[in-house]
Scaffold this active site. Structure first.
Site, PDB file in Angstrom:
ATOM      1  N   ASP A  72      -0.495   4.184  -6.248  1.00  0.00           N
ATOM      2  CA  ASP A  72      -1.953   4.257  -6.228  1.00  0.00           C
ATOM      3  C   ASP A  72      -2.481   3.241  -5.224  1.00  0.00           C
ATOM      4  O   ASP A  72      -2.387   2.025  -5.429  1.00  0.00           O
ATOM      5  CB  ASP A  72      -2.473   3.957  -7.636  1.00  0.00           C
ATOM      6  CG  ASP A  72      -3.970   4.152  -7.775  1.00  0.00           C
ATOM      7  OD1 ASP A  72      -4.696   4.009  -6.778  1.00  0.00           O
ATOM      8  OD2 ASP A  72      -4.428   4.434  -8.893  1.00  0.00           O
ATOM      9  N   VAL A  73      -3.060   3.735  -4.138  1.00  0.00           N
ATOM     10  CA  VAL A  73      -3.517   2.882  -3.031  1.00  0.00           C
ATOM     11  C   VAL A  73      -5.025   3.021  -2.915  1.00  0.00           C
ATOM     12  O   VAL A  73      -5.536   3.991  -2.349  1.00  0.00           O
ATOM     13  CB  VAL A  73      -2.832   3.296  -1.708  1.00  0.00           C
ATOM     14  CG1 VAL A  73      -3.281   2.378  -0.573  1.00  0.00           C
ATOM     15  CG2 VAL A  73      -1.317   3.296  -1.854  1.00  0.00           C
ATOM     16  N   GLU A  74      -5.749   2.029  -3.433  1.00  0.00           N
ATOM     17  CA  GLU A  74      -7.208   2.113  -3.367  1.00  0.00           C
ATOM     18  C   GLU A  74      -7.899   0.769  -3.203  1.00  0.00           C
ATOM     19  O   GLU A  74      -9.120   0.712  -3.166  1.00  0.00           O
ATOM     20  CB  GLU A  74      -7.759   2.833  -4.593  1.00  0.00           C
ATOM     21  CG  GLU A  74      -7.317   2.280  -5.923  1.00  0.00           C
ATOM     22  CD  GLU A  74      -7.836   3.109  -7.101  1.00  0.00           C
ATOM     23  OE1 GLU A  74      -9.034   2.953  -7.409  1.00  0.00           O
ATOM     24  OE2 GLU A  74      -7.059   3.877  -7.681  1.00  0.00           O
ATOM     25  N   LEU A  75      -7.146  -0.332  -3.090  1.00  0.00           N
ATOM     26  CA  LEU A  75      -7.734  -1.654  -2.881  1.00  0.00           C
ATOM     27  C   LEU A  75      -6.998  -2.385  -1.766  1.00  0.00           C
ATOM     28  O   LEU A  75      -5.760  -2.365  -1.712  1.00  0.00           O
ATOM     29  CB  LEU A  75      -7.657  -2.495  -4.167  1.00  0.00           C
ATOM     30  CG  LEU A  75      -8.499  -2.044  -5.364  1.00  0.00           C
ATOM     31  CD1 LEU A  75      -8.209  -2.946  -6.562  1.00  0.00           C
ATOM     32  CD2 LEU A  75      -9.968  -2.063  -5.026  1.00  0.00           C
TER      33      LEU A  75
END
Length: 289
Positions: free
Chosen positions: A183-186
């Site tokens: 999960d890459v979101e920050l």
């Protein structure tokens, strides 16, 4: 000879007095109890909400449709669209991803929901966090016959090695039906170079450990800023975009899964849940071990 009757009179008076002392407090207590009951009844009555885990959900009822017009009245399931050359959702393969935010889940009910063909469970985050619902969710989801995968929440301010150790401390390939996703979101305030190099390293470490490339979960903005390169095109993508139409990536790049809502409704889960579907000709088999 007439004997005086005073002792009998005194005795009768004493008995009457004692009886009064006993009866009056009892009556007063009884009246007080009724008053207290009336007062308690007029107090605020607590609202007791049904427990989604213990109470059986109503069949096929999803009261909150998605805000996007294309989903209204369609039981939260996507439909095919083809305008502007956008990719088409595959309405036959839909699923969810969950974490501790969903609380305790009734997996027997989830398995009965026709919207759920696959499930991704949050497992780890950064270098130390393990989701406290993961073990329960994994055991129960698999026990009820669902196809299950996991995800790791990427923290760019933590080294890839530390995140990989945390991931592998929990992950067991034999427990998984689906490839994991990262999960890459920050960005966590790091430079673009550090962000990309740490993500690449983590993906390569996981690939070496499990023998398959993990899927990358991200949004359109992060894809275009960080991942729009030949190197990252070797991965499959899980794109989050809560819009009426499927997103288009830079260069019209392909992606496998679209997360189209964060406010889906599914049996056995209280509150909102992320909903997703496969795209175009992509099928579940592509991400299965």
């Amino acid at each position: 000879m007439n004997r005086p009757r005073r002792p009998y009179a005194l005795l009768a008076f004493a008995m009457l007095f004692m009886l009064t002392c006993i009866v009056q407090p009892a009556e007063a207590k009884k009246r007080k109890t009724k008053y207290e009951q009336k007062r308690a009844t007029s107090a605020v009555i607590p609202t007791i909400e049904p427990d989604g885990v213990s109470q059986r959900s109503k069949p096929d009822t999803h009261p909150h449709t998605l805000a996007a017009p294309m989903f209204a009245g369609l039981n939260n399931r996507p439909v095919r669209v083809s305008n502007d050359g956008r990719p088409s959702p595959n309405r036959g393969i839909t699923g969810i991803d969950v974490s501790h935010y969903q609380g305790q889940i009734n997996w027997a009910e989830v398995a009965r929901d026709p919207q759920v063909q696959y499930v991704f469970l949050k497992m780890t985050e950064g270098n130390s966090m393990v989701d406290n619902t993961y073990a329960y969710n994994l055991r129960e989801a698999r026990r009820h016959g669902l196809k299950v995968g996991v995800y790791h929440f990427f923290r760019a301010n933590v080294t890839a090695e530390a995140q990989f150790r945390n991931f592998m401390s929990v992950y067991r390939k034999q427990d998984q039906d689906l490839l994991p996703f990262v999960d890459v979101e920050l960005s966590n305030g790091v430079s673009d170079h550090v962000f990309v190099s740490r993500l690449r390293e983590l993906l390569e470490l996981i690939t070496k450990a499990i023998g398959r490339r993990p899927v990358i979960y991200t949004g359109k903005h992060y894809y275009q800023k960080y991942l729009n390169t030949d190197y990252f095109r070797q991965y499959q993508y899980f794109i989050a975009s809560y819009t009426a139409q499927p997103p288009m990536l830079a260069n019209n790049d392909d992606y496998t899964i679209w997360q189209y809502s964060s406010k889906g409704r599914v049996r056995g889960i209280r509150g909102d849940v992320d909903m997703s579907c496969f795209m175009g000709k992509h099928v579940l088999k592509e991400i299965m071990f």
